[in-house]
Design a protein around this motif. Structure first.
Motif, PDB file in Angstrom:
ATOM      1  N   ILE A 107       0.831  -1.206   0.000  1.00 40.43           N
ATOM      2  CA  ILE A 107       0.000   0.000   0.000  1.00 40.43           C
ATOM      3  C   ILE A 107       0.863   1.254   0.000  1.00 40.43           C
ATOM      4  O   ILE A 107       0.392   2.319  -0.283  1.00 40.43           O
ATOM      5  N   THR A 108       2.116   1.084   0.347  1.00 39.47           N
ATOM      6  CA  THR A 108       2.999   2.249   0.390  1.00 39.47           C
ATOM      7  C   THR A 108       3.316   2.751  -1.001  1.00 39.47           C
ATOM      8  O   THR A 108       3.562   3.917  -1.210  1.00 39.47           O
ATOM      9  N   ILE A 115       9.160   7.203   7.730  1.00 39.55           N
ATOM     10  CA  ILE A 115       8.378   6.305   6.866  1.00 39.55           C
ATOM     11  C   ILE A 115       8.575   4.862   7.319  1.00 39.55           C
ATOM     12  O   ILE A 115       7.670   4.033   7.248  1.00 39.55           O
ATOM     13  N   LYS A 147       6.107   3.883   9.688  1.00 39.64           N
ATOM     14  CA  LYS A 147       4.816   3.648   9.035  1.00 39.64           C
ATOM     15  C   LYS A 147       4.782   2.234   8.466  1.00 39.64           C
ATOM     16  O   LYS A 147       3.775   1.539   8.551  1.00 39.64           O
ATOM     17  N   ILE A 148       5.912   1.835   7.879  1.00 35.44           N
ATOM     18  CA  ILE A 148       5.966   0.486   7.312  1.00 35.44           C
ATOM     19  C   ILE A 148       5.806  -0.553   8.429  1.00 35.44           C
ATOM     20  O   ILE A 148       5.120  -1.553   8.271  1.00 35.44           O
ATOM     21  N   THR A 177       4.168  -0.160  11.221  1.00 33.31           N
ATOM     22  CA  THR A 177       2.780  -0.215  11.691  1.00 33.31           C
ATOM     23  C   THR A 177       1.873  -0.939  10.696  1.00 33.31           C
ATOM     24  O   THR A 177       0.859  -1.498  11.074  1.00 33.31           O
ATOM     25  N   GLN A 178       2.281  -0.938   9.431  1.00 29.59           N
ATOM     26  CA  GLN A 178       1.487  -1.692   8.439  1.00 29.59           C
ATOM     27  C   GLN A 178       1.466  -3.176   8.772  1.00 29.59           C
ATOM     28  O   GLN A 178       0.519  -3.875   8.454  1.00 29.59           O
ATOM     29  N   ARG A 180       0.955  -4.599  11.332  1.00 28.41           N
ATOM     30  CA  ARG A 180      -0.166  -4.984  12.205  1.00 28.41           C
ATOM     31  C   ARG A 180      -1.391  -5.451  11.442  1.00 28.41           C
ATOM     32  O   ARG A 180      -2.212  -6.161  11.974  1.00 28.41           O
ATOM     33  N   PHE A 181      -1.553  -4.961  10.239  1.00 28.55           N
ATOM     34  CA  PHE A 181      -2.751  -5.430   9.530  1.00 28.55           C
ATOM     35  C   PHE A 181      -2.428  -6.203   8.267  1.00 28.55           C
ATOM     36  O   PHE A 181      -3.263  -6.394   7.410  1.00 28.55           O
ATOM     37  N   ASN A 185      -9.672  -3.141   9.461  1.00 26.06           N
ATOM     38  CA  ASN A 185      -8.763  -4.120  10.066  1.00 26.06           C
ATOM     39  C   ASN A 185      -7.803  -3.459  11.040  1.00 26.06           C
ATOM     40  O   ASN A 185      -7.504  -3.986  12.108  1.00 26.06           O
ATOM     41  N   SER A 197      -7.267  -4.018  15.086  1.00 30.28           N
ATOM     42  CA  SER A 197      -5.977  -4.293  15.733  1.00 30.28           C
ATOM     43  C   SER A 197      -5.708  -3.300  16.868  1.00 30.28           C
ATOM     44  O   SER A 197      -5.288  -3.692  17.950  1.00 30.28           O
ATOM     45  N   GLU A 229      -1.842   6.343  10.357  1.00 28.45           N
ATOM     46  CA  GLU A 229      -0.383   6.445  10.429  1.00 28.45           C
ATOM     47  C   GLU A 229       0.363   5.583   9.399  1.00 28.45           C
ATOM     48  O   GLU A 229       1.363   6.021   8.843  1.00 28.45           O
ATOM     49  N   PRO A 230      -0.108   4.361   9.129  1.00 30.32           N
ATOM     50  CA  PRO A 230       0.679   3.537   8.204  1.00 30.32           C
ATOM     51  C   PRO A 230       0.690   4.043   6.776  1.00 30.32           C
ATOM     52  O   PRO A 230       1.475   3.549   5.974  1.00 30.32           O
ATOM     53  N   ILE A 233       1.528   6.158   3.646  1.00 31.92           N
ATOM     54  CA  ILE A 233       2.584   7.071   3.216  1.00 31.92           C
ATOM     55  C   ILE A 233       2.054   7.921   2.059  1.00 31.92           C
ATOM     56  O   ILE A 233       1.167   7.493   1.323  1.00 31.92           O
ATOM     57  N   ILE A 292      -1.884   8.749   0.918  1.00 30.45           N
ATOM     58  CA  ILE A 292      -2.743   7.989   0.018  1.00 30.45           C
ATOM     59  C   ILE A 292      -4.099   7.642   0.647  1.00 30.45           C
ATOM     60  O   ILE A 292      -4.960   7.115  -0.033  1.00 30.45           O
TER      61      ILE A 292
END
Lengths: 387, 399
Positions: free
Chosen positions: A109-110, A333, A336-337, A339-340, A342-343, B182, B186, B215-216, B218, B221
C-alpha cells in the motif's frame, strides 16, 4: 527518530543491531505487556531471548537457513532464470500459502503508483486472467484490453498507460502483427498482441493447458487464476532484484522485506493454551483449519519497532545484498511500514475475541522445524565442547 | 435456449432410432444443424441470432464429446449421455422459467422467494432492530463470513463517494476502507486508551486515537478516507469523541457486550471498564447489519452488486442442483453471453418488495456496466462456491 542508529550494511553489524533491538523489545515488554492469557508473557520473552542468543550465532546460521533456504526457495528464488523462478514459486503454492502470496502484493500500500492491487487494478488482474484464459495460446490483443477496460469517462491514454504498467510488472512481451490491407479501410493495420515470454509460456502450457487427446483441442484449465499472475510478479522481482528501478524501487524492497520478516517472526511465535472461551468459538474450532493462539504483546508499537527494524534489514541483506539493505528507509516512513505489519497477513493472522490467532500453514511449520533442528545442534555442540 | 435444447434432444432420439452409428459422423450432425438453422432464420428474425449461437454451441459441444469418447463408449451410450445431459439442461431452464409467478400469486412458494430468503438469512438478513440483524449475521459468520465481507465490497467501488451529498446514502466498501477497519480492530485489541462513557458516566469505554489509524499510510494515500473519517466510522458503529478519539456508539456497545466483544472489568476507582476483545468480523458485520437495516438507502453500486451476487447464487445454485458436474452443456450456462441474458432480469426481480426490497430503479441497464460487473464472475471466491453447493443441497432436500 529511529530507536536503532542507522548503520552501514555489514552482516556483523546487522546481527549486532538485531541483538540490541531485541534487548529493547525485552525491556519494553518487561515494563508493559498486554497479553491476558496466563503464561503468555514468559513464553514470549523466552522466545525473544532464544532469538537474541541463537539466531545471530554461528554467523547468523539460522537466518541463512530460514531466509535463504526456505523463504526464498518458496517465494523468491535466487540464481534462476525468470521461467525457473516462476515455476518454483508456482509449485510452492498451496491454498494457505496463496494467502501469503496475495498479501505480498496487497501489502504494497505504500507504493501507490506501482501497486498492482491498488484501486482499480485488483479487478484488472481478474479480468486479465479471464482474457488470457479465453485463448489457448495465452495471447491478448490490445484492442481486447481497451474493450474490457475502456471507460468513456477516462481518456484512452490512461488505459494505455495502465496496460503498460501491467505489462512491465508481469514481464509480459508484445508481438506485432502487420496486416498489409485491412478489409474495411484497405489500409495497413498493426495489431499488438501481448503474451508471456516463451519459457513462461512453456510452463503455463504444461501446467494449465488441457489437451483433448482426440480432437487436439486445447483449453485453459480453471486452475489458471490471479495468483498465477502474482507468482509471475514475484518471479519478475526476484530475477530483476539487482535493478531496483525496474521493480518499483525502494517501496518494493521495503514491502517484500517487511512481509518476509513477518513470516519469520510468526513462525517462531509460541503456541499458547486457548482459553475455554476461545475453544468454544466457532472460528477457532473450525475442523478445516488448524489455528493456534500466539501472544500479542509483540505487536505493541515500541516492541514491534525494536524487533522489526533490524530484522527487515537482515531480510533485505539476504535477499538483495547491500543494495537492498541500503534501500530500507531509515526515516519516519520506516515506522509507518512497521505499523502496516499490524494489519498484514490478515487471513493467516487473525483476531478472535481479542486474541491473536495464527493459521498453521506449511511454511510456518517448515521454518519452525528448521529453527528447532539448528537450535538442538547448537545446544549439543555447546554441551560437547564444554569441558 | 430451451426450445433448441428440446429440439436437439428430439433429433438425437430420432437419429439413434434410425441407426446409433449415425451419431458418430460429424457430417451428419452438421447437416442436421445446417438444416435447422436455415429453417429458423426465416421464422423469427429477432431471436434467430441467439438461436444460431446457442445451436452452434450445442452442436459443437456434442461433436467434441462424441469425438473424445467414441473409442471408449458405444454409440448407444454416447446418445444416452447426450440425451441425459440435454434433459438435465432443459429441467434447469424449466426451473428458471417458473422461478416466480408474473402476478405474484402464491409468491411465498416460488423458487425465487425461497431462494432469496435462504440466501438473505445467511448474508443480508432483515430484522426489527440492528441488534437482531447483527446477531443473525454473527450466527452465520462461522461458515459464510467471507461471503458476507464480499457482499459489502463492490468491484466498482472506485465510483463510490465517501462524502455523498445525500447524507443517508450507504456506499460499498473499498479495499482501503477494509484495511482501515482491520487496522481499527488491531488497535482496539492491542493497547487502547479508555475514557468516560459519555451517556453512562460510571463506565469507561475503549478509545483509539483517530490519527493513529491513518499512520501507516505514506504519501497521503488515505487522505480522502481521513477527511471523511466521520462518515466512514459511522458505518462501523463508531463515533468521534473530542475530535481526537474513535469510540463505539452507545447502541453498538450493547451489541458488543451481548456478543462478548467487550468484557467488563472493575477498576480500583470503582468504575467499570469495558475491555475490547474484537474479532475480525466484529466491525464488518456491523457495517453489513447497518446496510441491511437501511437497505432503502444503499448506493447504486452497492445495490447492483448485492443484487448481482444474489442473482448469481440463485442461478448457479439451480444449475448445481439440476445439472450433473460432468454435464457437457455446463459451459453454455456459464458463458458470459448466457449470463447477460438471464442475470439482469433476476437482479431486478430480486429487488421487488416481496424479495430483497431494494430500489430496483437503481439496477443499471447499460451493456458496458453489465460487462463491468459480470467480470467478477471470473474471480469468484471459494466461500461463494461453498454457498452455491449449500443452495443446491437446500433445493434438493426442500419439499
Amino acid at each position: 527518530m529511529s530507536i536503532i542508529p542507522a548503520l552501514k550494511c555489514s552482516w556483523n553489524e546487522l546481527l549486532d543491531n538485531f541483538i540490541k533491538g531485541l534487548d529493547n523489545a525485552i525491556v519494553e515488554l518487561n515494563a508493559h505487556s498486554i497479553d491476558t492469557i496466563a503464561g503468555a508473557l514468559p513464553l514470549l520473552l523466552d522466545r525473544l531471548r532464544i532469538m537474541q542468543n541463537n539466531f545471530p550465532a554461528n554467523n547468523g546460521q539460522i537466518f541463512k537457513q530460514t531466509i535463504d533456504d526456505i523463504i526464498q526457495n518458496a517465494f523468491f528464488p535466487e540464481n534462476l532464470t525468470f521461467a525457473q523462478s516462476f515455476e518454483k514459486i508456482l509449485n510452492s503454492r498451496t491454498h494457505e500459502q496463496d494467502f501469503i502470496i496475495n498479501e505480498l502484493v496487497n501489502g504494497f500500500i505504500t507504493s501507490k503508483a506501482k501497486a498492482i492491487a491498488s484501486y482499480s487494478q485488483g479487478p484488472i488482474i481478474d479480468r486479465m486472467v479471464e482474457a488470457f484464459s479465453k485463448r489457448n495460446d495465452f495471447h491478448i490483443v490490445d484492442h481486447q484490453f481497451y474493450a474490457m477496460f475502456g471507460d468513456p469517462n477516462v481518456p484512452r491514454t490512461y488505459v494505455m498507460i495502465n496496460l503498460q504498467i501491467l505489462i512491465d510488472l508481469f514481464g509480459l512481451v508484445s508481438e506485432e502483427l502487420v496486416i498489409q490491407k485491412d478489409i474495411r479501410k484497405s489500409e495497413e493495420k498493426v495489431y499488438t498482441f501481448y503474451t508471456f515470454p516463451n519459457d513462461i509460456l512453456n510452463v503455463l502450457k504444461k501446467k494449465y493447458l488441457i489437451t483433448n487427446p482426440v480432437t487436439g483441442n486445447l483449453s485453459v484449465s480453471e486452475a489458471f487464476d490471479r495468483n498465477v499472475f502474482i507468482c509471475l510478479f514475484l518471479a519478475n522481482i526476484a530475477v530483476n532484484r539487482s535493478n531496483l528501478s525496474s521493480i518499483g524501487g525502494k517501496y518494493t524492497v521495503n514491502g517484500i522485506s517487511a512481509i518476509f520478516a513477518l513470516i519469520l517472526v510468526l513462525s517462531f511465535m509460541p503456541k499458547m493454551t486457548a482459553t475455554p472461551q476461545l475453544l468454544k468459538h466457532p472460528s477457532f474450532s473450525s475442523p478445516n483449519v488448524s489455528i493456534s493462539v500466539i501472544p500479542k504483546s509483540w505487536m505493541m508499537k515500541k516492541v514491534l519497532e525494536s524487533i522489526f527494524e533490524p530484522l527487515i534489514k537482515i531480510i533485505a541483506f539476504r535477499l538483495g545484498g547491500i543494495q537492498w539493505c541500503e534501500a530500507i528507509i531509515d526515516t519516519e516512513i520506516n515506522k509507518k511500514i512497521h505499523t502496516q505489519i499490524r494489519f498484514l497477513l490478515k487471513d493467516v493472522n487473525k483476531w478472535i475475541l481479542g486474541e491473536l490467532c495464527r493459521v498453521e500453514i506449511p511454511i510456518f511449520i517448515e521454518i519452525l522445524n528448521t529453527i528447532q533442528v539448528t537450535l538442538q545442534a547448537q545446544q549439543s555442540g555447546r554441551t560437547t565442547t564444554t569441558p | 435456449m430451451k426450445p433448441i435444447l428440446r429440439e436437439t434432444r428430439r433429433i438425437i432420439i430420432e437419429l439413434i432410432k434410425e441407426d446409433p452409428v449415425l451419431l458418430l459422423s460429424p457430417a451428419i450432425l452438421n447437416s442436421v444443424r445446417e438444416k435447422e438453422e436455415k429453417r429458423n432464420i426465416r421464422k423469427v428474425r429477432a431471436l434467430s441470432e441467439f438461436s444460431a449461437l446457442y445451436r452452434s454451441n450445442i452442436y459443437e459441444i456434442m461433436n467434441e464429446f462424441i469425438e473424445e469418447f467414441k473409442a471408449k463408449l458405444t454409440p448407444q451410450l454416447l446418445a444416452d449421455y447426450i440425451i441425459d445431459h440435454l434433459k438435465e439442461s432443459i429441467e434447469a431452464l424449466n426451473i428458471l422459467l417458473k422461478i416466480t409467478n408474473p402476478d405474484q400469486n402464491n409468491f411465498q412458494n416460488t423458487y425465487l422467494q425461497r431462494l432469496v430468503k435462504y440466501i438473505e438469512d445467511r448474508l443480508f438478513p432483515k430484522g426489527a432492530s440492528i441488534q437482531i440483524i447483527y446477531q443473525n449475521l454473527l450466527n452465520q459468520s462461522k461458515d459464510f463470513f467471507e461471503c458476507q465481507r464480499h457482499l459489502l465490497q463492490p468491484h466498482t467501488f472506485y465510483r463510490e463517494k465517501l462524502e455523498n451529498p445525500d447524507y443517508f446514502v450507504i456506499p460499498g466498501n473499498s479495499p482501503k476502507i477494509y484495511q482501515i477497519i482491520n487496522n481499527i480492530t488491531s488497535f482496539y485489541n492491542l493497547d487502547p486508551n479508555y475514557g468516560v462513557f459519555p451517556e453512562r458516566p460510571a463506565y469507561e469505554i475503549p478509545m483509539i486515537l483517530k490519527n493513529e489509524v491513518f499512520e501507516p499510510y505514506i504519501d497521503s494515500i488515505a487522505k480522502t478516507e481521513q477527511e471523511a473519517v466521520e462518515k466512514v466510522v459511522d458505518k462501523i458503529g463508531l463515533r468521534i469523541i473530542d475530535d481526537l478519539f474513535l469510540a463505539p456508539q452507545e447502541a453498538f456497545i450493547d451489541i458488543l457486550m451481548s456478543n462478548n466483544f467487550l468484557r467488563p472489568a472493575v477498576q480500583p476507582s470503582g468504575k467499570i471498564r469495558y475491555i475490547p476483545q474484537f474479532s475480525n468480523e466484529t466491525l464488518i458485520l456491523y457495517y453489513l447489519a447497518f446496510a441491511s437495516m437501511r437497505r432503502g438507502f444503499l448506493s447504486k453500486e452497492l445495490i447492483n452488486w448485492i443484487a448481482m451476487n444474489f442473482a448469481l447464487l440463485i442461478y448457479m445454485g439451480i444449475l448445481k442442483w439440476k445439472l450433473s458436474d460432468d454435464n457437457i452443456f455446463y459451459k453454455i450456462f456459464k458463458d458470459l453471453q448466457t449470463n447477460e441474458k438471464i442475470l439482469p432480469y433476476l437482479m431486478k426481480l430480486i429487488c421487488f418488495p416481496n424479495y430483497l426490497g431494494m430500489d430496483k430503479m437503481k439496477i443499471r441497464d447499460s451493456v458496458q456496466y453489465r460487462k463491468e460487473i459480470f467480470n467478477f464472475i471470473g474471480s469468484q471466491i471459494d466461500n461463494l462456491k461453498t454457498l452455491i453447493e449449500e443452495i443446491a443441497i437446500f433445493l434438493d432436500t426442500a419439499p
